[in-house]
Design an enzyme around this catalytic site. Structure first.
Site, PDB file in Angstrom:
ATOM      1  N   CYS A   1      24.499 -39.716  61.106  1.00  0.00           N
ATOM      2  CA  CYS A   1      25.315 -38.616  61.615  1.00  0.00           C
ATOM      3  C   CYS A   1      25.289 -37.454  60.619  1.00  0.00           C
ATOM      4  O   CYS A   1      25.528 -37.647  59.434  1.00  0.00           O
ATOM      5  CB  CYS A   1      26.733 -39.138  61.806  1.00  0.00           C
ATOM      6  N   GLU A   2      25.009 -36.259  61.113  1.00  0.00           N
ATOM      7  CA  GLU A   2      24.900 -35.126  60.199  1.00  0.00           C
ATOM      8  C   GLU A   2      26.266 -34.596  59.749  1.00  0.00           C
ATOM      9  O   GLU A   2      26.348 -33.761  58.859  1.00  0.00           O
ATOM     10  CB  GLU A   2      24.081 -33.995  60.835  1.00  0.00           C
ATOM     11  N   HIS A   3      27.318 -35.098  60.364  1.00  0.00           N
ATOM     12  CA  HIS A   3      28.658 -34.653  59.961  1.00  0.00           C
ATOM     13  C   HIS A   3      29.235 -35.497  58.834  1.00  0.00           C
ATOM     14  O   HIS A   3      30.069 -35.031  58.076  1.00  0.00           O
ATOM     15  CB  HIS A   3      29.607 -34.690  61.167  1.00  0.00           C
ATOM     16  N   HIS A   4      28.836 -36.772  58.774  1.00  0.00           N
ATOM     17  CA  HIS A   4      29.398 -37.667  57.758  1.00  0.00           C
ATOM     18  C   HIS A   4      28.346 -38.357  56.896  1.00  0.00           C
ATOM     19  O   HIS A   4      28.677 -39.030  55.934  1.00  0.00           O
ATOM     20  CB  HIS A   4      30.260 -38.751  58.435  1.00  0.00           C
TER      21      HIS A   4
ATOM     22  N   GLN B   1      23.976 -37.231  68.260  1.00  0.00           N
ATOM     23  CA  GLN B   1      23.309 -38.013  69.308  1.00  0.00           C
ATOM     24  C   GLN B   1      22.834 -37.137  70.463  1.00  0.00           C
ATOM     25  O   GLN B   1      21.770 -37.372  71.036  1.00  0.00           O
ATOM     26  CB  GLN B   1      24.264 -39.103  69.810  1.00  0.00           C
TER      27      GLN B   1
ATOM     28  N   HIS C   1      28.589 -45.556  66.308  1.00  0.00           N
ATOM     29  CA  HIS C   1      28.666 -44.609  65.194  1.00  0.00           C
ATOM     30  C   HIS C   1      29.574 -45.179  64.111  1.00  0.00           C
ATOM     31  O   HIS C   1      30.755 -45.424  64.361  1.00  0.00           O
ATOM     32  CB  HIS C   1      29.227 -43.270  65.676  1.00  0.00           C
TER      33      HIS C   1
ATOM     34  N   CYS D   1      30.742 -43.621  61.724  1.00  0.00           N
ATOM     35  CA  CYS D   1      31.811 -42.674  61.387  1.00  0.00           C
ATOM     36  C   CYS D   1      32.994 -42.821  62.337  1.00  0.00           C
ATOM     37  O   CYS D   1      34.068 -42.310  62.064  1.00  0.00           O
ATOM     38  CB  CYS D   1      31.307 -41.234  61.331  1.00  0.00           C
TER      39      CYS D   1
END
Ligand SMILES: [Zn+2]
Length: 237
Positions: A127-130, A168, A196, A198
């Site tokens: 995940c590019e956020h976490h 995703q 996920h 996250c």
């Protein structure tokens, strides 16, 4: 319907398509929230893998030290370089166009005109956020426009786009658009079913939820085809 007479029936020596020139940015207008292209800096490929590893390691070391870890410990001292190598050479190697799998097309000499479904393709991405993993199964399908592709190439394409920080929705569209370009047809479907970390290992700590995303192009937008695809993949299995 044959599009190119230059294709022969000789197996394994057909048409190699370089994916590095995929025109996948076309989707941008329809999805304003996030581009289908991975946001990259203009200088993304100006440095070599080795230079990137050397540059990342001290930064990761600094994070560990700020967290209070003693990097003199035998168990920890190799971690910064190990993580840097893992990022550049494994988890995020799908940034680099040179790592694009080559795609070989064959003439559809069997005249098989129904959908081909490759289901339960395992994928792991982050995940590019976490920067924690999400992973699951990808299911892809296409209807040949006169060309077919080696089955393992479908797995390779999923893997390639998975090896970069992702969301995703974008991953699903990148795979779908790439398949459309490679197979020279709009008739492509992708469904991804993922867990996920996250969501499960932090935050709301929901261990039971899955995230499902889909891409339906061309004939797969017809209800009949869509239902046939969904029946084949039967994601509740
Ligand atoms: Zn996340």
């Amino acid at each position: 319907m044959k599009q190119k007479e230059t294709l022969s029936t000789t197996p394994l020596k057909e048409q190699h398509i370089d994916l590095s020139n995929l025109l996948i940015e076309e989707m941008g207008d329809e999805h304003k929230a996030s581009s289908v292209e991975t946001p990259l800096r203009a200088d993304a490929f100006d440095t070599t893998d080795e230079e990137k590893i050397a540059a990342i390691a001290p930064h990761f070391k600094a994070i560990m030290e700020i967290l209070g870890m003693d990097l003199r410990d035998d168990s920890l001292k190799g971690t910064p370089l190990r993580v840097a190598k893992m990022y550049v050479k494994e988890l995020f190697q799908g940034f680099t166009p040179v790592n694009m799998p080559s795609m070989t097309l064959f003439e559809n000499k069997f005249q098989y005109n129904e959908m081909l479904v490759e289901k339960n393709i395992n994928f792991y991405t982050n995940c590019e956020h976490h920067f924690v993993p999400f992973f699951g199964k990808a299911h892809v399908a296409y209807i040949s426009s006169g060309k077919v592709i080696g089955l393992s190439k479908l797995n390779r394409l999923v893997e390639y786009f998975s090896k970069r920080p992702q969301v995703q929705e974008r991953l699903t569209m990148q795979i779908g658009k790439a398949l459309q370009t490679v197979l020279q047809t709009q008739d492509v479907a992708v469904m991804m079913d993922a867990k996920h970390l996250c969501v499960s290992s932090r935050g709301v700590k929901d261990d039971s939820s899955n995230t499902i995303t889909s891409f339906f192009g061309g004939k797969f937008q017809e209800e009949k085809r869509k239902m046939e695809f969904l029946k084949y993949i039967d994601i509740n299995e």
